[in-house]
Motif scaffolding. Structure first.
Motif, short mmCIF file in Angstrom:
data_model
loop_
_atom_site.label_atom_id
_atom_site.label_comp_id
_atom_site.label_asym_id
_atom_site.label_seq_id
_atom_site.Cartn_x
_atom_site.Cartn_y
_atom_site.Cartn_z
N PHE A 1 17.65 -6.31 5.16
CA PHE A 1 17.29 -7.39 4.24
C PHE A 1 15.78 -7.43 4.01
O PHE A 1 15.33 -7.59 2.88
N LEU A 2 15.00 -7.22 5.06
CA LEU A 2 13.54 -7.23 4.93
C LEU A 2 13.06 -6.09 4.03
O LEU A 2 12.13 -6.26 3.24
N ILE B 1 13.49 -7.09 0.49
CA ILE B 1 12.47 -8.06 0.08
C ILE B 1 11.16 -7.35 -0.24
O ILE B 1 10.53 -7.63 -1.27
N ILE B 2 10.75 -6.42 0.61
CA ILE B 2 9.51 -5.68 0.35
C ILE B 2 9.64 -4.87 -0.93
O ILE B 2 8.74 -4.86 -1.77
#
Length: 89
Positions: A3-4, A7-8
């Motif tokens: 998920f991170l 986002i990035i």
């Protein structure tokens, strides 16, 4: 890709959306970045559904294409909802 990572990637896609669609996305850079994040997550989710949760990695061209297309679709939808795509004569 977690998920991170999406986002990035979405922050980068937000900048790309702002460059590709200048003036069509209201709210400036912050709105474009948020729409890029939402679009990247939506694109990743759709890619997961279509391709069966394959190995999506940050440097994979497929991940980038899904994120960019997702960002553009979300930005177009946002523009249609807020009325930013209407031209004035």
């Amino acid at each position: 890709m977690g998920f991170l990572g999406w986002i990035i990637l979405g922050l980068i896609v937000g900048a790309i959306v702002k460059a590709v669609m200048p003036g069509r996305v209201g709210g400036g850079w912050v709105t474009s970045l948020v729409l890029g994040v939402v679009g990247a997550i939506v694109g990743g989710w759709i890619g997961d559904l279509l391709f069966g949760g394959g190995k999506m990695e940050f440097w994979n061209l497929g991940s980038w294409l899904l994120a960019i297309v997702g960002g553009l679709v979300v930005a177009l939808a946002y523009g249609a909802i807020t009325g930013r795509n209407k031209t004035t004569s």
